[in-house]
Design a protein around this motif. Structure first.
Motif, mmCIF file in Angstrom:
data_model
loop_
_atom_site.group_PDB
_atom_site.id
_atom_site.type_symbol
_atom_site.label_atom_id
_atom_site.label_comp_id
_atom_site.label_asym_id
_atom_site.label_seq_id
_atom_site.Cartn_x
_atom_site.Cartn_y
_atom_site.Cartn_z
ATOM 1 N N ALA A 10 0.616 -1.329 0.304
ATOM 2 C CA ALA A 10 -0.602 0.428 -0.277
ATOM 3 C C ALA A 10 0.941 0.678 -0.062
ATOM 4 O O ALA A 10 0.656 1.963 -0.946
ATOM 5 C CB ALA A 10 -0.777 -0.156 1.446
ATOM 6 N N VAL A 11 1.680 1.588 0.490
ATOM 7 C CA VAL A 11 3.031 2.372 0.785
ATOM 8 C C VAL A 11 3.533 2.774 -0.424
ATOM 9 O O VAL A 11 3.565 3.756 -1.059
ATOM 10 C CB VAL A 11 3.596 2.426 1.667
ATOM 11 N N LEU A 15 2.804 5.757 -2.912
ATOM 12 C CA LEU A 15 4.035 6.770 -3.018
ATOM 13 C C LEU A 15 4.098 6.636 -4.872
ATOM 14 O O LEU A 15 4.228 7.785 -4.950
ATOM 15 C CB LEU A 15 5.853 6.347 -3.250
ATOM 16 N N ALA A 16 3.574 5.918 -5.237
ATOM 17 C CA ALA A 16 4.025 5.606 -6.843
ATOM 18 C C ALA A 16 3.094 6.622 -7.553
ATOM 19 O O ALA A 16 2.695 7.222 -8.607
ATOM 20 C CB ALA A 16 3.557 4.528 -7.193
ATOM 21 N N LEU A 134 0.741 -1.371 -10.988
ATOM 22 C CA LEU A 134 0.818 -1.931 -9.772
ATOM 23 C C LEU A 134 1.563 -3.565 -10.228
ATOM 24 O O LEU A 134 2.141 -4.233 -9.135
ATOM 25 C CB LEU A 134 -0.487 -2.743 -9.538
ATOM 26 N N GLN A 135 1.589 -3.942 -11.443
ATOM 27 C CA GLN A 135 2.500 -5.006 -12.031
ATOM 28 C C GLN A 135 4.040 -4.686 -11.878
ATOM 29 O O GLN A 135 5.087 -5.164 -12.050
ATOM 30 C CB GLN A 135 1.923 -5.764 -13.459
ATOM 31 N N THR A 136 4.269 -3.495 -12.296
ATOM 32 C CA THR A 136 5.689 -2.540 -12.142
ATOM 33 C C THR A 136 6.438 -2.402 -10.463
ATOM 34 O O THR A 136 7.521 -3.456 -10.462
ATOM 35 C CB THR A 136 5.803 -1.183 -12.868
ATOM 36 N N LEU A 137 5.225 -1.842 -9.372
ATOM 37 C CA LEU A 137 5.913 -2.390 -8.333
ATOM 38 C C LEU A 137 5.650 -3.532 -7.761
ATOM 39 O O LEU A 137 6.214 -4.107 -6.521
ATOM 40 C CB LEU A 137 4.761 -1.196 -7.411
ATOM 41 N N GLY A 138 4.882 -4.670 -8.075
ATOM 42 C CA GLY A 138 5.058 -5.879 -7.839
ATOM 43 C C GLY A 138 4.106 -5.991 -6.831
ATOM 44 O O GLY A 138 2.816 -7.044 -6.027
ATOM 45 N N LEU A 267 8.800 3.843 -12.740
ATOM 46 C CA LEU A 267 7.296 3.675 -13.232
ATOM 47 C C LEU A 267 7.209 3.329 -14.387
ATOM 48 O O LEU A 267 8.169 4.416 -15.128
ATOM 49 C CB LEU A 267 6.812 4.810 -12.521
ATOM 50 N N PRO A 268 5.903 3.132 -15.049
ATOM 51 C CA PRO A 268 6.203 2.773 -16.769
ATOM 52 C C PRO A 268 6.095 3.994 -17.548
ATOM 53 O O PRO A 268 6.633 4.453 -17.950
ATOM 54 C CB PRO A 268 4.522 2.480 -17.049
#
Lengths: 413, 108
Positions: A10-11, A15-16, A134-138, A267-268
């Motif tokens: 969530a954090v 941040l993203a 979301l996919q990039t952040l995992g 990020l993308p």
């Protein structure tokens, strides 16, 4: 008990999305009765969520040829942690509901957006961008079809300058395509209803993907009183940053926002900029590259193995390879043509050993995946470009000799 | 003050309690009066407390799987099952409206 990984995810997501992270957030109970909520309440963060006031930037093509893109932003109201309920399968024929409790209690992250979008297309683009982030952040694999990412759309209409109209909530949307359809249908329905003198009820509707329309949902009529109360079993969630880090606490029990911030992956939007700057490709190309899972990596892999310039390679990737993949509904990782083979082929083209048309023929052959190399195919089908000047002259002369009449006509004008 | 019939009906609908008779309603009124005493204390400038656990640390659990695979035990309690799903009625069965019910509230 709260799972640490949920808080970290969530954090990261907060941040993203440029949110302010609340160093202290609280948990509440939301009470309602339903077969898939055995406890009778859901733990959520209604009063003070973990992150607030962010923004998500996304791009839209303003024409169908994908050559002009505009950037839009939607404000993120908040991100909150909550529990999932079970899953209900409605069996209308036998008048019963089947309940699967496997996902009950699992942590969820709810992202609430402000009403800044005005049509299905914008919403679809925003959700697609959120999915990529979301996919990039995992944080999540965000596959809508598997329920990893669920979207509920709140739709209302109003004349410019007037206050917002009554909103309806549309649920049961299973893909980004359906999201755009559901929203556009609902907007139309509300406009028609109002133009016919009717009113919009503040209700929950379900999207029927087969009929392409929204229908009122059972059980969600009327206002619900959720009787929010603080969750007695969960004390406030405290997050720290580099300045406020306590000295003598167990490392595993502490979440440091700055530490997470430093470790955020690109990020993308950042990745796209880098692709454009590094390789000189167009922004639209970077979008397509990131939109297909694994395509950007494939592109870079080919570039490493060939001398051909990126601007030429991108054409082969986006036009030829991608169209084959789409025709056969294959993801990049299942491509019968590996980056090695494609690079091999492009090298032949670059060294002018074959022509562009020949290269396309070779690619078609490679696609069959019979294990032949580009060079083998070229030799088999005699696609080599003739470099020998004399030989070329002889062939041309033979053609001219054979077509004497035509030649005389041409020379005469 | 007295609690109105609309409020009572709303409460019955939400919390699925049944006030049964006058005594039940009076008990409710007494409970509200009792709770109202809280208003007598001045809370100006005081931060509301969430819970007595406010100062405790929220325990963060690691992502380890420690139990599971107990389908049989979980389903044992279910009266009706279909292929490992619990069976429930088609939706919430809403309390019928005041007029249609046989409740003491009708008379008030």
């Amino acid at each position: 008990v709260l799972n640490r990984r949920c808080v970290e995810a969530a954090v990261m997501t907060g941040l993203a999305l440029n949110c302010s992270i609340n160093k202290k957030s609280l948990f509440d109970r939301k009470h309602y009765f339903y077969a898939d909520l055995p406890a009778g309440y859901q733990i959520t963060q209604q009063r003070v969520p973990i992150a607030v006031n962010g923004s998500l930037s996304y791009s839209l093509c303003i024409d169908s040829k994908m050559s002009q893109m505009v950037t839009k932003t939607v404000r993120i109201k908040q991100i909150q942690l909550e529990q999932d309920s079970g899953k209900s399968l409605h069996d209308d024929t036998r008048s019963q509901t089947l309940v699967d409790l496997n996902r009950a209690g699992v942590g969820l992250m709810e992202v609430v957006m402000e009403p800044d979008m005005c049509c299905g297309e914008e919403a679809a683009a925003a959700v697609r961008e959120l999915q990529l982030i979301l996919q990039t952040l995992g944080s999540s694999q965000a596959v809508m079809a598997e329920g990893q990412l669920r979207v509920d759309a709140n739709v209302s209409v109003h004349h410019p300058g007037e206050p917002y109209g009554v909103r309806t909530e549309v649920k049961n949307i299973n893909s980004i395509r359906f999201l755009a359809k559901a929203i556009d249908y609902e907007i139309q329905r509300q406009i028609e209803e109002l133009e016919n003198g009717g009113t919009i009820l503040n209700e929950t509707r379900a999207f029927d993907s087969k009929l392409g329309c929204t229908v009122p949902m059972r059980d969600k009529e009327g206002k619900q009183d959720y009787r929010f109360m603080p969750e007695p079993n969960l004390p406030p969630l405290i997050l720290y940053d580099a300045k406020s880090l306590p000295a003598n606490m167990n490392h595993q029990q502490v979440i440091n926002i700055d530490w997470i911030h430093e470790r955020l992956p690109d990020l993308p939007s950042v990745k796209r900029k880098k692709l454009v700057e590094q390789y000189g490709i167009l922004p639209e190309h970077s979008f397509t590259l990131l939109n297909e899972d694994g395509l950007a990596e494939f592109f870079e892999s080919v570039l490493k193995q060939t001398q051909m310039k990126p601007k030429r390679v991108i054409g082969w990737i986006l036009k030829d390879l991608l169209s084959y993949l789409k025709q056969h509904s294959l993801p990049v990782k299942d491509s019968p043509v590996s980056s090695f083979l494609l690079a091999d082929l492009l090298n032949l083209l670059e060294k002018k050993e074959i022509s562009s048309t020949a290269a396309k023929q070779v690619l078609a052959e490679l696609w069959k995946g019979e294990g032949k190399t580009p060079l083998e195919i070229v030799k088999e089908q005699k696609l080599e470009l003739l470099q020998d000047q004399k030989e070329l002259e002889q062939i041309c002369q033979a053609v001219i000799d054979g077509q004497e009449n035509e030649v005389i006509m041409m020379v005469l004008g | 003050q007295k609690v109105s019939v609309e409020v009572l009906e709303h409460l019955e609908h939400l919390a699925l309690v049944d006030f049964r008779d006058l005594e039940g309603v009076e008990r409710l009124q007494k409970a509200i009066q009792f709770a109202d005493q809280l208003q007598e204390v001045s809370t100006d400038g005081v931060e509301p407390m969430d819970s007595v656990l406010e100062d405790r640390c929220l325990y963060l659990r690691e992502d380890d799987v420690t139990e599971g695979n107990c389908t049989k035990e979980l389903l044992e309690n279910a009266r009706e099952k279909v292929e490992e799903y619990f069976v429930a009625p088609p939706g919430n069965i809403p309390l019928p409206k005041l007029e249609e019910r046989e409740t003491f509230l009708q008379g008030s």
